[in-house]
Design a protein around this motif. Structure first.
Motif, PDB file in Angstrom:
ATOM      1  N   SER A 163       0.326   5.237   2.451  1.00  0.00           N
ATOM      2  CA  SER A 163       0.931   6.376   1.736  1.00  0.00           C
ATOM      3  C   SER A 163       0.374   6.473   0.331  1.00  0.00           C
ATOM      4  CB  SER A 163       2.453   6.264   1.729  1.00  0.00           C
ATOM      5  OG  SER A 163       2.885   5.237   0.869  1.00  0.00           O
ATOM      6  N   LYS A 164      -0.013   5.326  -0.238  1.00  0.00           N
ATOM      7  CA  LYS A 164      -0.612   5.357  -1.569  1.00  0.00           C
ATOM      8  C   LYS A 164      -1.949   6.100  -1.547  1.00  0.00           C
ATOM      9  CE  LYS A 164      -3.880   2.366  -3.412  1.00  0.00           C
ATOM     10  NZ  LYS A 164      -4.269   1.135  -4.118  1.00  0.00           N
ATOM     11  N   GLU A 165      -2.734   5.863  -0.492  1.00  0.00           N
ATOM     12  CA  GLU A 165      -4.024   6.565  -0.404  1.00  0.00           C
ATOM     13  C   GLU A 165      -3.816   8.074  -0.254  1.00  0.00           C
ATOM     14  OE1 GLU A 165      -5.811   4.432   2.804  1.00  0.00           O
ATOM     15  OE2 GLU A 165      -6.275   2.727   1.509  1.00  0.00           O
ATOM     16  N   VAL A 166      -2.801   8.429   0.517  1.00  0.00           N
ATOM     17  CA  VAL A 166      -2.481   9.853   0.680  1.00  0.00           C
ATOM     18  C   VAL A 166      -2.076  10.448  -0.668  1.00  0.00           C
ATOM     19  CG1 VAL A 166      -0.946  11.506   1.822  1.00  0.00           C
ATOM     20  CG2 VAL A 166      -1.781   9.513   3.078  1.00  0.00           C
ATOM     21  N   ALA A 167      -1.231   9.701  -1.399  1.00  0.00           N
ATOM     22  CA  ALA A 167      -0.766  10.180  -2.713  1.00  0.00           C
ATOM     23  C   ALA A 167      -1.945  10.396  -3.652  1.00  0.00           C
ATOM     24  CB  ALA A 167       0.208   9.165  -3.323  1.00  0.00           C
ATOM     25  N   LYS A 168      -2.854   9.430  -3.673  1.00  0.00           N
ATOM     26  CA  LYS A 168      -4.010   9.524  -4.575  1.00  0.00           C
ATOM     27  C   LYS A 168      -4.875  10.728  -4.251  1.00  0.00           C
ATOM     28  CE  LYS A 168      -6.760   6.333  -6.294  1.00  0.00           C
ATOM     29  NZ  LYS A 168      -7.662   5.166  -6.354  1.00  0.00           N
ATOM     30  N   GLU A 169      -5.117  10.918  -2.957  1.00  0.00           N
ATOM     31  CA  GLU A 169      -5.967  12.021  -2.543  1.00  0.00           C
ATOM     32  C   GLU A 169      -5.323  13.368  -2.882  1.00  0.00           C
ATOM     33  OE1 GLU A 169      -8.922  12.030  -1.767  1.00  0.00           O
ATOM     34  OE2 GLU A 169      -9.218  14.056  -0.949  1.00  0.00           O
ATOM     35  N   ARG A 170      -4.013  13.453  -2.638  1.00  0.00           N
ATOM     36  CA  ARG A 170      -3.319  14.711  -2.951  1.00  0.00           C
ATOM     37  C   ARG A 170      -3.333  14.972  -4.452  1.00  0.00           C
ATOM     38  NH1 ARG A 170       2.195  14.093  -1.371  1.00  0.00           N
ATOM     39  NH2 ARG A 170       2.429  16.298  -1.855  1.00  0.00           N
ATOM     40  N   LEU A 171      -3.120  13.918  -5.217  1.00  0.00           N
ATOM     41  CA  LEU A 171      -3.144  14.078  -6.670  1.00  0.00           C
ATOM     42  C   LEU A 171      -4.523  14.506  -7.157  1.00  0.00           C
ATOM     43  CD1 LEU A 171      -1.120  11.172  -8.270  1.00  0.00           C
ATOM     44  CD2 LEU A 171      -0.983  13.581  -8.889  1.00  0.00           C
ATOM     45  N   ASP A 190      -1.112   1.706  -7.659  1.00  0.00           N
ATOM     46  CA  ASP A 190      -1.104   0.546  -8.543  1.00  0.00           C
ATOM     47  C   ASP A 190      -1.642   0.928  -9.929  1.00  0.00           C
ATOM     48  OD1 ASP A 190      -3.882   0.531  -8.451  1.00  0.00           O
ATOM     49  OD2 ASP A 190      -3.933  -0.882  -6.786  1.00  0.00           O
ATOM     50  N   ILE A 191      -1.731  -0.083 -10.782  1.00  0.00           N
ATOM     51  CA  ILE A 191      -2.124   0.156 -12.176  1.00  0.00           C
ATOM     52  C   ILE A 191      -3.498   0.823 -12.247  1.00  0.00           C
ATOM     53  CG2 ILE A 191      -2.598  -0.990 -14.376  1.00  0.00           C
ATOM     54  CD1 ILE A 191      -0.632  -3.226 -13.375  1.00  0.00           C
ATOM     55  N   ASP A 192      -4.436   0.307 -11.477  1.00  0.00           N
ATOM     56  CA  ASP A 192      -5.793   0.868 -11.506  1.00  0.00           C
ATOM     57  C   ASP A 192      -5.830   2.315 -11.016  1.00  0.00           C
ATOM     58  OD1 ASP A 192      -6.976  -1.258 -12.630  1.00  0.00           O
ATOM     59  OD2 ASP A 192      -7.784  -2.101 -10.771  1.00  0.00           O
ATOM     60  N   ASP A 193      -5.032   2.601  -9.987  1.00  0.00           N
ATOM     61  CA  ASP A 193      -4.983   3.978  -9.476  1.00  0.00           C
ATOM     62  C   ASP A 193      -4.533   4.932 -10.580  1.00  0.00           C
ATOM     63  OD1 ASP A 193      -5.625   3.126  -6.893  1.00  0.00           O
ATOM     64  OD2 ASP A 193      -3.529   2.772  -6.375  1.00  0.00           O
ATOM     65  N   MET A 194      -3.492   4.522 -11.289  1.00  0.00           N
ATOM     66  CA  MET A 194      -2.928   5.384 -12.342  1.00  0.00           C
ATOM     67  C   MET A 194      -3.932   5.599 -13.478  1.00  0.00           C
ATOM     68  SD  MET A 194       0.580   5.813 -11.731  1.00  0.00           S
ATOM     69  CE  MET A 194       1.413   5.804 -13.297  1.00  0.00           C
ATOM     70  N   ILE A 195      -4.607   4.521 -13.856  1.00  0.00           N
ATOM     71  CA  ILE A 195      -5.575   4.634 -14.956  1.00  0.00           C
ATOM     72  C   ILE A 195      -6.754   5.499 -14.527  1.00  0.00           C
ATOM     73  CG2 ILE A 195      -7.220   3.342 -16.384  1.00  0.00           C
ATOM     74  CD1 ILE A 195      -5.222   0.987 -16.197  1.00  0.00           C
ATOM     75  N   GLY A 244       0.814  -1.215   0.000  1.00  0.00           N
ATOM     76  CA  GLY A 244       0.000   0.000   0.000  1.00  0.00           C
ATOM     77  C   GLY A 244       0.842   1.257   0.000  1.00  0.00           C
ATOM     78  N   ASP A 245       2.098   1.126  -0.420  1.00  0.00           N
ATOM     79  CA  ASP A 245       2.989   2.284  -0.435  1.00  0.00           C
ATOM     80  C   ASP A 245       3.324   2.754  -1.845  1.00  0.00           C
ATOM     81  OD1 ASP A 245       3.234   2.958   2.210  1.00  0.00           O
ATOM     82  OD2 ASP A 245       4.776   1.454   2.593  1.00  0.00           O
ATOM     83  N   MET A 246       2.604   2.229  -2.824  1.00  0.00           N
ATOM     84  CA  MET A 246       2.794   2.729  -4.185  1.00  0.00           C
ATOM     85  C   MET A 246       1.468   2.614  -4.918  1.00  0.00           C
ATOM     86  SD  MET A 246       5.576   1.591  -7.094  1.00  0.00           S
ATOM     87  CE  MET A 246       6.897   2.709  -6.641  1.00  0.00           C
TER      88      MET A 246
END
Lengths: 268, 86
Positions: free
Chosen positions: B12-20, A186-191, A182-184
């Motif tokens: 941290s990914k959720e934080v990144a997504k929300e900020r983006l 993923d593909i779906d997030d980017m799309i 959960g620290d990067m």
């Protein structure tokens, strides 16, 4: 007529040049006649990534200035049948070429090659304008990081304003272990964020550094996972349906997305 | 209610997504001053057909709120033009 692809990203350092070198090599391996253009005038790099730096005589600026014919300026890669490079000039700057000249040159090359792939410089100024001028398709390279995704989004907007239909996304340097934690993104997030179609996903791979050190594109190394990803991308560009390689992260789920990637709306 | 989900720190990914998500809303709706001028001009043109507008007091802005962007226009009216109600 061949296709003219521009590989762009907005942000620097996300792997555009590496992508161009590897996609080009992989397309040549599929039997295609490929011309790679380094449009990063003043900061040429595609030559060293390809290991062709010692063979440069003429460059892009010489060709657009009419100092030599493009056939004479192209470097033919002796290791990969069909692969050619038109290097950038190193001692000039972006203003040495204009979009109209690039458009004319790409048009001519497309008459002779199956693929013309333009390596776009970072940024959205004249170098970018030059690089996209002659292209009819665009690939956006982005890493799963906020700065890269933000810049990619900006470039997508600019390309759409220029009339590009459906730029496609190449996700570079994905680290499956970090995605699992959960620290990067993923593909779906980017799309979801960029709202463009996916062309391929290249995992982070130390072998890319090694192959670049040697000047041997990784896509020629059959044991390299990133190389495999680039070979898959080349086949998808050719219209083949290739599922995403397993990155051990619910790969099956993403395959659906790749199915929509067929060559639709490519011109001539 | 999923209490665990409620109390845990977001990844941290959720934080990144929300900020983006938030920064891209701003980026995508960035409108040049020239374009805003044209929008202002056309609104004035359209409204002036029916109402007499105080041009000095006209304000047209984009308001960003959470996920949405609204065009907010404040148009002071001097009077309704005769016959406009027909």
């Amino acid at each position: 007529m061949g296709e003219v692809l521009v590989v762009t990203s907005g942000k620097g350092g996300v792997g555009k040049t590496t992508a161009v070198a590897n996609i080009g090599t992989a397309l040549a391996a599929l039997g295609k006649k490929v011309c790679l253009i380094d449009a990063d005038i003043g900061l040429r790099n595609l030559d060293v990534v390809l290991g062709l730096e010692n063979r440069i005589v003429y460059d892009l600026v010489d060709v657009v200035d009419g100092i030599c014919e493009w056939r004479k300026a192209l470097i033919r890669d002796k290791r990969f049948e069909g692969l050619h490079l038109l290097p950038a000039a190193q001692t000039k700057d972006k203003t040495a070429v204009n979009p109209a000249q690039m458009k004319a040159l790409c048009g001519e090359l497309a008459g002779d090659f199956d693929y013309v792939v333009v390596d776009c410089p970072a940024g959205i100024e004249q170098g970018f304008r030059n690089a996209i001028a002659g292209a009819n398709r665009a690939l956006i390279v982005s890493t799963p990081e906020v700065a890269a995704v933000r810049d990619a989004d900006r470039v997508v907007g600019l390309l759409e304003a220029e009339g590009f239909q459906g730029p496609k996304l190449v996700i570079n340097r994905l680290r499956p272990a970090m995605v699992r934690r959960g620290d990067m993104m993923d593909i779906d997030d980017m799309i979801e964020i960029l709202a463009i179609e996916l062309l391929g996903v290249v995992p982070e791979d130390e072998k890319i550094v090694v192959s670049t050190n040697r000047g041997e594109p990784a896509s020629a190394d059959l044991s390299c996972r990133a190389g495999q990803a680039y070979r898959n991308i080349a086949r998808r560009l050719e219209g083949e349906m290739v599922p995403l390689m397993s990155l051990d992260i619910e790969a099956g789920f993403f395959n659906r997305l790749v199915k929509r990637l067929f060559r639709n709306g490519t011109n001539g | 209610m999923d209490l665990q989900k409620f109390f845990r720190k977001p990844s941290s990914k959720e934080v990144a997504k929300e900020r983006l998500r938030l920064v891209l809303i701003q980026d995508r709706s960035a409108v040049s001053p020239q374009l805003m001028d044209r929008v202002r001009g056309r609104i004035l043109e359209a409204v002036s057909e029916f109402l007499e507008v105080d041009e000095q007091g006209l304000e047209v802005n984009l308001n960003h709120r959470e996920t949405r962007v609204a065009l907010v226009a404040n148009i002071p009216i001097r009077k309704v033009k005769r016959g406009a109600g027909l």
